[in-house]
Design an enzyme around this catalytic site. Structure first.
Site, PDB file in Angstrom:
ATOM      1  N   LYS A 138      -9.908  -3.968  -0.702  1.00 55.01           N
ATOM      2  CA  LYS A 138      -8.794  -3.065  -0.434  1.00 55.01           C
ATOM      3  C   LYS A 138      -8.238  -2.553  -1.756  1.00 55.01           C
ATOM      4  CE  LYS A 138      -4.604  -4.477   0.925  1.00 55.01           C
ATOM      5  NZ  LYS A 138      -3.689  -3.782  -0.048  1.00 55.01           N
ATOM      6  N   ASP A 164      -8.077  -7.826  -2.129  1.00 58.05           N
ATOM      7  CA  ASP A 164      -7.429  -6.755  -2.879  1.00 58.05           C
ATOM      8  C   ASP A 164      -8.068  -6.572  -4.249  1.00 58.05           C
ATOM      9  OD1 ASP A 164      -5.393  -5.287  -1.663  1.00 58.05           O
ATOM     10  OD2 ASP A 164      -3.966  -6.931  -1.817  1.00 58.05           O
ATOM     11  N   GLU A 180      -5.133   0.391  -3.386  1.00 59.96           N
ATOM     12  CA  GLU A 180      -3.975   1.214  -3.081  1.00 59.96           C
ATOM     13  C   GLU A 180      -4.190   2.657  -3.530  1.00 59.96           C
ATOM     14  OE1 GLU A 180      -0.649  -2.386  -3.502  1.00 59.96           O
ATOM     15  OE2 GLU A 180      -0.487  -0.588  -4.755  1.00 59.96           O
ATOM     16  N   ASP A 223      -3.049  -9.232  -3.053  1.00 58.44           N
ATOM     17  CA  ASP A 223      -2.397  -9.512  -4.330  1.00 58.44           C
ATOM     18  C   ASP A 223      -0.950  -9.942  -4.115  1.00 58.44           C
ATOM     19  OD1 ASP A 223      -1.323  -7.071  -3.618  1.00 58.44           O
ATOM     20  OD2 ASP A 223      -2.016  -5.997  -5.393  1.00 58.44           O
ATOM     21  N   SER A 224      -0.533  -9.996  -2.842  1.00 60.22           N
ATOM     22  CA  SER A 224       0.742 -10.635  -2.486  1.00 60.22           C
ATOM     23  C   SER A 224       0.755 -12.096  -2.900  1.00 60.22           C
ATOM     24  CB  SER A 224       0.986 -10.514  -0.975  1.00 60.22           C
ATOM     25  OG  SER A 224      -0.155 -10.931  -0.244  1.00 60.22           O
ATOM     26  N   GLU A 272       2.122   1.090   4.875  1.00 60.39           N
ATOM     27  CA  GLU A 272       3.210   0.149   4.595  1.00 60.39           C
ATOM     28  C   GLU A 272       4.537   0.880   4.424  1.00 60.39           C
ATOM     29  OE1 GLU A 272       4.519  -3.560   1.662  1.00 60.39           O
ATOM     30  OE2 GLU A 272       2.498  -2.709   1.519  1.00 60.39           O
TER      31      GLU A 272
END
Length: 302
Positions: free
Chosen positions: A150, A120, A152, A81-82, A219
């Site tokens: 992925k 993501d 978070e 999602d970057s 991270e």
């Protein structure tokens, strides 16, 4: 049925041809530099941890860039999602939608042959609970063709991880600095400093491992803590700003290639100055057009 001819003995005085050397099994197994042409799977990732092999991961958001990284041997590509920051023009990852992730993930899958493509789950796609997470992860697997997703969060996301994995969807977890929480953090601070914060990060990493995640991103974590987490887990850790001792390392490709404008995070190493090179090419093209040098005769039809 075709009869096989018996093996012929070499003529007198002739030297028998040497037997073919077996393929290097290690090169076949290796994630980076491996010779296998099939898709990398989560089993390959687990085997790399057992061998002590470190491996690289890059982000990718389109078929052409993904094909370059795939041909370069990068074994895992993250459709992160970057993309919000470096591809779609958002100020953070928060606005990224499922539609955007799905479309770009499908492009990356089409552009690759060997890499494991991980997508993501964007903000708002799994926070409601496991059922929502399963619905959106299923979309990424079915519609985009990714090999894993992925998400978070550590302990707070463990139930989501557990349901996805039990449903047949491999999960890469992400703890430490979780960019989707930018508003709660008030920025992007290093995580895990101090005894209490360090213990929470360890609990988060173990929670997603116990829930079935095949790897976990760390991270913006102090290197010593990341090393401790890596030693404590049997699944691989993927570092980004987490020191040298992680099992793998990931960078956002536009940061790595020097395409990102302005200041980049401390943990970024730029291997190319792509923004400067691309800008120079654009200016050279423009000057040729303005000066009448392009198109030349060799670029013209008659």
């Amino acid at each position: 049925m075709t009869q096989l001819s018996p093996a012929r003995k070499p003529a007198a005085g002739a030297t028998a041809e040497p037997a073919a050397k077996p393929a290097n099994k290690e090169s076949t197994k290796s994630l980076y530099g491996g010779t296998s042409s099939r898709r990398i799977t989560v089993r390959d990732i687990a085997a790399a941890k057992e061998r002590g092999e470190k491996w690289p991961m890059l982000t990718a958001y389109d078929a052409m860039t993904a094909s370059v990284f795939d041909e370069s041997g990068i074994p895992v590509l993250l459709v992160g999602d970057s993309m919000g920051n470096c591809h779609l023009g958002y100020e953070s990852t928060v606005p990224v939608t499922m539609d955007e992730i799905t479309i770009l993930s499908a492009a990356v899958v089409r552009g690759t042959k060997r890499a494991l493509v991980v997508a993501d789950l964007p903000f708002g796609a799994y926070q409601e609970g496991p059922v929502q997470a399963l619905r959106n992860a299923t979309r990424l697997v079915k519609d985009a063709g990714v090999g894993a997703v992925k998400l978070e969060g550590g302990e707070r996301s463990a139930h989501q991880v557990e349901l996805l994995v039990s449903s047949g969807i491999p999960v890469m977890a992400h703890v430490g600095l979780t960019p989707q929480s930018v508003h709660a953090y008030g920025g992007y601070p290093v995580q895990g400093r101090g005894e209490e914060a360090a213990q929470q990060l360890l609990r988060d990493a173990k929670a997603v491992q116990d829930a079935g995640a095949f790897s976990v991103v760390l991270e913006a974590v102090p290197a010593e803590l990341a090393a401790e987490v890596t030693r404590s887990l049997h699944i691989p850790t993927v570092g980004i700003g987490a020191g040298l001792d992680c099992d793998a390392q990931v960078l956002v490709w536009t940061d790595m290639a020097g395409l990102t404008a302005g200041r980049v995070p401390r943990f970024v190493k730029q291997y190319l100055q792509m923004r400067e090179l691309l800008g120079g090419a654009a200016r050279a093209f423009a000057e040729d057009v303005v000066g009448g040098a392009f198109p030349a005769e060799e670029h013209t039809f008659h």
